[in-house]
Design a protein around this motif. Structure first.
Motif, short mmCIF file in Angstrom:
data_model
loop_
_atom_site.label_atom_id
_atom_site.label_comp_id
_atom_site.label_asym_id
_atom_site.label_seq_id
_atom_site.Cartn_x
_atom_site.Cartn_y
_atom_site.Cartn_z
N SER A 29 0.81 -1.22 0.00
CA SER A 29 0.00 0.00 0.00
C SER A 29 0.85 1.27 0.00
CB SER A 29 -0.93 0.01 1.21
OG SER A 29 -0.19 0.05 2.42
N GLY A 30 2.19 1.11 0.06
CA GLY A 30 3.05 2.28 0.02
C GLY A 30 3.38 2.86 1.38
N ARG A 31 3.34 2.03 2.42
CA ARG A 31 3.69 2.51 3.76
C ARG A 31 5.16 2.19 4.04
NH1 ARG A 31 3.67 0.51 8.99
NH2 ARG A 31 2.96 -1.52 8.25
N TYR A 32 5.86 3.18 4.65
CA TYR A 32 7.23 2.97 5.08
C TYR A 32 7.20 2.20 6.40
CZ TYR A 32 8.65 6.56 1.69
OH TYR A 32 8.87 7.28 0.55
N ALA A 33 7.38 0.87 6.31
CA ALA A 33 7.29 0.05 7.52
C ALA A 33 8.55 0.17 8.37
CB ALA A 33 7.04 -1.41 7.14
N ALA A 34 9.70 0.35 7.72
CA ALA A 34 10.96 0.49 8.46
C ALA A 34 11.98 1.16 7.56
CB ALA A 34 11.47 -0.87 8.93
N ILE A 35 12.97 1.82 8.20
CA ILE A 35 14.03 2.53 7.47
C ILE A 35 15.37 2.06 8.02
CG2 ILE A 35 14.88 4.76 6.69
CD1 ILE A 35 11.93 4.41 6.12
N PHE A 36 16.29 1.74 7.13
CA PHE A 36 17.63 1.34 7.54
C PHE A 36 18.67 2.17 6.78
CE2 PHE A 36 14.90 -2.45 7.27
CZ PHE A 36 14.78 -2.76 8.62
N GLY A 37 19.82 2.38 7.37
CA GLY A 37 20.94 2.97 6.67
C GLY A 37 20.79 4.45 6.37
N GLY A 38 21.43 4.86 5.25
CA GLY A 38 21.46 6.28 4.89
C GLY A 38 22.54 7.03 5.63
N ALA A 39 23.65 6.33 5.96
CA ALA A 39 24.69 6.95 6.78
C ALA A 39 25.60 7.89 6.00
CB ALA A 39 25.54 5.85 7.43
N ASP A 40 25.54 7.86 4.66
CA ASP A 40 26.40 8.73 3.85
C ASP A 40 25.83 10.15 3.88
OD1 ASP A 40 27.97 9.99 1.99
OD2 ASP A 40 27.96 8.33 0.56
N VAL A 41 26.39 10.99 4.74
CA VAL A 41 25.85 12.33 4.97
C VAL A 41 26.06 13.25 3.77
CG1 VAL A 41 26.06 12.19 7.46
CG2 VAL A 41 27.99 13.04 6.10
N ARG A 42 26.88 12.83 2.79
CA ARG A 42 27.05 13.64 1.58
C ARG A 42 25.74 13.72 0.80
NH1 ARG A 42 31.41 10.64 -1.75
NH2 ARG A 42 30.02 8.94 -1.10
N TYR A 43 24.92 12.68 0.89
CA TYR A 43 23.72 12.59 0.07
C TYR A 43 22.42 12.55 0.85
CZ TYR A 43 27.19 11.12 -3.40
OH TYR A 43 28.27 11.06 -4.24
N TYR A 44 22.45 12.11 2.10
CA TYR A 44 21.20 11.84 2.79
C TYR A 44 21.12 12.61 4.10
CZ TYR A 44 21.84 7.93 -0.39
OH TYR A 44 22.10 7.17 -1.50
#
Length: 305
Positions: A29-44
């Protein structure tokens, strides 16, 4: 002997948090059930706030529908699904008063999971920022399609576009007109003032094309001092005043460069795709013939055939 490393739940959580690129657990249904990572602060930036939210509540309808469609494709195929997509402020809801999001490009690697999340089928969506690569590819593509001196499209890109528009004309009868023009007495300009001055004249004509033509028109440098303007969805009658305005404006621009003795004008030929044309080059040949008629007729004019 086989060794098996056993990680604690805290260590696994730390590993997931250290992932350079973000990984999203997304439901059907398009729900964000969980988020992991994204540690590269240059981009995220911080993305943890997305957990529990829905795409329909964060993205404009068209973008949300696109993401849902890609999720459903991955669920249907059960194999790795790879997509490229862009995101910027216009794709996000509730951006009023907030700093605009810089346009970015991503590669999404989407894999269906073999278990449900909160009663829904789900995918793992790993998003890698490819903005730098995308910009480099766009720059390389621009260089391959552009004329270095004028900055307009080059001959190769022109011929490809002519062929594409000819196919549209053959299928739908969409009117399309071509203007071909060159600078009168261009050889005299080079002989009297030098080739650098001749280059300035070519750039001046190109600048007028960019300033005066419509966004749908397609100006290109065919070679030397010769230019072609492709005008989609335009009959010869509709194109005539556009070509005439271009003639006047180019003449003004060339004269501003200095006294160039009889070379401050252009001559051109107009032609339209016709039902009997076997290919796009037929219309280009007619426009070229009309250009030579304009030359024989005294120059500084547009001839339509």
């Amino acid at each position: 002997m086989l060794y098996k490393t056993v990680l604690s739940s805290e260590q696994i959580a730390s590993v997931l948090k250290a992932l350079p690129d973000p990984a999203f657990l997304l439901t059907r249904s398009g729900r964000y059930a969980a988020i992991f990572g994204g540690a590269d602060v240059r981009y995220y930036n911080e993305i943890g706030f997305l957990a529990g939210k829905t795409m329909s509540g964060l993205l404009v309808p068209a973008k949300a529908e696109w993401f849902l469609g890609e999720i459903h494709k991955a669920l249907a195929t059960r194999s790795l699904h790879v997509v490229e997509y862009g995101l910027d402020s216009e794709d996000l809801l509730g951006m009023n008063g907030k700093a605009p999001l810089k346009a970015s490009w991503f590669e999404g690697r989407v894999q269906a999971l073999d278990f449900q999340v909160d009663g829904e089928d789900a995918v793992l969506w790993v998003a890698s920022n490819i903005t730098a690569r995308h910009q480099l590819e766009a720059q390389l593509r621009l260089h391959s399609e552009s004329d270095e001196l004028s900055g307009l499209y080059n001959r190769r890109k022109l011929m490809a576009s002519l062929a594409e528009h000819y196919q549209v004309f053959r299928r739908y009868g969409t009117p399309t007109t071509l203007l071909i023009f060159d600078i009168d007495h261009f050889k005299n300009i080079n002989d009297q003032f030098g080739h650098l001055f001749g280059d300035k004249a070519i750039r001046a004509a190109a600048d007028v094309c960019r300033d005066e033509l419509r966004s749908t028109d397609f100006p290109a440098r065919l070679g030397g001092d010769e230019f072609v303007v492709l005008m989609p969805h335009t009959t010869r009658e509709q194109a005539a005043p556009i070509a005439e305005r271009l003639r006047l404006r180019v003449a003004e621009a060339l004269l501003r460069l200095g006294a160039i003795g009889g070379g401050g004008t252009i001559s051109g030929g107009l032609s339209e795709f016709l039902a009997g044309d076997a290919h796009a080059e037929d219309a280009l040949k007619r426009a070229d013939d009309a250009l030579y008629r304009a030359k024989r007729g005294g120059r500084n004019r547009i001839v339509s055939v």
